[in-house]
Design an enzyme around this catalytic site. Structure first.
Site, PDB file in Angstrom:
ATOM      1  N   HIS A 126      70.504  20.691  89.675  1.00 51.43           N
ATOM      2  CA  HIS A 126      71.720  21.030  90.438  1.00 51.43           C
ATOM      3  C   HIS A 126      72.997  20.795  89.640  1.00 51.43           C
ATOM      4  CE1 HIS A 126      69.421  21.814  93.980  1.00 51.43           C
ATOM      5  NE2 HIS A 126      68.978  20.578  94.104  1.00 51.43           N
ATOM      6  N   ASP A 163      60.732  23.524  92.390  1.00 50.56           N
ATOM      7  CA  ASP A 163      61.345  22.591  93.338  1.00 50.56           C
ATOM      8  C   ASP A 163      61.735  23.354  94.609  1.00 50.56           C
ATOM      9  OD1 ASP A 163      62.967  19.686  93.151  1.00 50.56           O
ATOM     10  OD2 ASP A 163      63.929  21.152  94.461  1.00 50.56           O
ATOM     11  N   HIS A 165      64.336  23.187  96.286  1.00 53.46           N
ATOM     12  CA  HIS A 165      65.756  23.570  96.283  1.00 53.46           C
ATOM     13  C   HIS A 165      66.041  24.526  95.134  1.00 53.46           C
ATOM     14  CE1 HIS A 165      65.585  19.494  98.161  1.00 53.46           C
ATOM     15  NE2 HIS A 165      66.403  20.066  99.021  1.00 53.46           N
TER      16      HIS A 165
HETATM   17 ZN   LIG Z   1      64.585  19.467  95.329  1.00 53.30          ZN
END
Ligand SMILES: [Zn+2]
Length: 310
Positions: A126, A163, A165
């Site tokens: 991220h 993942d 996300h």
């Molecule tokens: Zn994640």
């Protein structure tokens, strides 16, 4: 040839405070699962700190100085945003998390091992070049990809992210650069809200396959088999780097996908087959998310077990 496991005790000193899901016990659970007899053949390496030169290939100097300048006194924490916390040991952990992926790239590209798994925290996918977030400080996998290109003359690197996300930080690095590829399955809607199938980068070097909440094995496997892996083959990478997050597991408290432990074995096998086809099997994997300790330990250890079968 075997598989290299890279980690460091400093990852346990990245204190995110009580009740934070991205906690030291995650890494303790993974490392404990990798201590059994089945993993006796792993080679093991203590993660070096990434150098400034390595970080600068992804992050601007002002960003690096800002992150490394956050060193609160012991027992105090600094909130970077609502989710992302730094304590006294966090800067050191972040440096070694990036350095672990770089060391994995070194070992694989120098031919010492077939594959590498970097058991690290904080995670990285991220973190954009200039914005931390989602528990991430430096983008570990992007730093590894840039190192492969700068140090070894590798032209095309693919980053595959399972993942739960979307790795918007990694995508931000890949999107404008046709020498990189990013393929991701992720739950949608879910943090960080990016990763629409319409986000395709240059010439399709970004392949996003959002999955609805409650999607399970069938949807996950179809996304990789029918959408991401065929496009990956056309990209013809020379190295695969994996953002290995295990928070798509049905037990995970942060998301609603319904994957089972065996799905992580399946995707590992598919990625290894892709690496064999394109890149002489060269694959470097880095831990991202996974917040149920039981599911994380089982899934991450199965991932490593399958890597060892290359
Ligand atoms: Zn994640």
């Amino acid at each position: 040839m075997t598989t290299l496991l890279i980690s460091h005790p400093a990852f346990l000193d990245h204190d995110t405070g009580p009740h934070h899901p991205e906690r030291p016990d995650r890494l303790r659970a993974v490392m404990a699962a990798l201590e059994t007899e089945a993993f006796a053949d792993l080679e093991r390496l203590t993660a070096p700190a990434a150098t400034r030169e390595q970080l600068l290939r992804v992050h601007p100097e002002t960003y690096i100085d800002a992150i490394l300048g956050i060193r609160p006194p012991a027992d105090e924490l600094m909130a970077i945003d609502g989710d992302t916390i730094m304590g006294a040991g966090s800067a050191e952990a972040a440096l070694r998390a990036a350095g672990a992926v770089v060391a994995g790239v070194d070992a694989v590209l120098q031919g010492h091992v077939a594959s590498a798994f970097a058991a690290v925290r904080p995670p990285g996918h991220h973190a954009t070049p200039d914005i931390p977030g989602g528990f991430c400080l430096f983008n570990n996998v992007a730093i590894g990809a840039r190192h492969a290109q700068a140090r070894y003359g590798i032209e095309r690197v693919a980053i595959l992210d399972f993942d739960v996300h979307h790795g918007q930080g990694t995508q931000a690095v890949v999107e404008p650069d046709r020498s990189l590829f990013y393929g991701s399955t992720h739950q949608s809607p879910l943090y960080p809200g990016t990763g629409s199938a319409r986000e395709r980068g240059i010439d399709g070097n970004v392949v996003n396959v959002p999955l609805g909440p409650d999607a399970g094995s069938a949807e996950f496997r179809a996304a990789w088999s029918e959408r991401i892996l065929p496009q990956l083959g056309r990209f013809a990478p020379e190295l695969l780097i994996v953002s290995a997050g295990f928070d798509g597991h049905r037990r995970d408290p942060l998301a609603q996908l319904r994957l089972d432990t065996l799905d992580f074995g399946w995707i590992t096998d598919r990625l290894m087959a892709a690496a064999e086809a394109c890149c002489a099997g060269r694959l470097v994997s880095a831990l991202e998310g996974g917040y149920d300790l039981t599911a994380l330990a089982a899934s991450a250890s199965l991932h490593v077990r399958r890597l060892m079968e290359s």
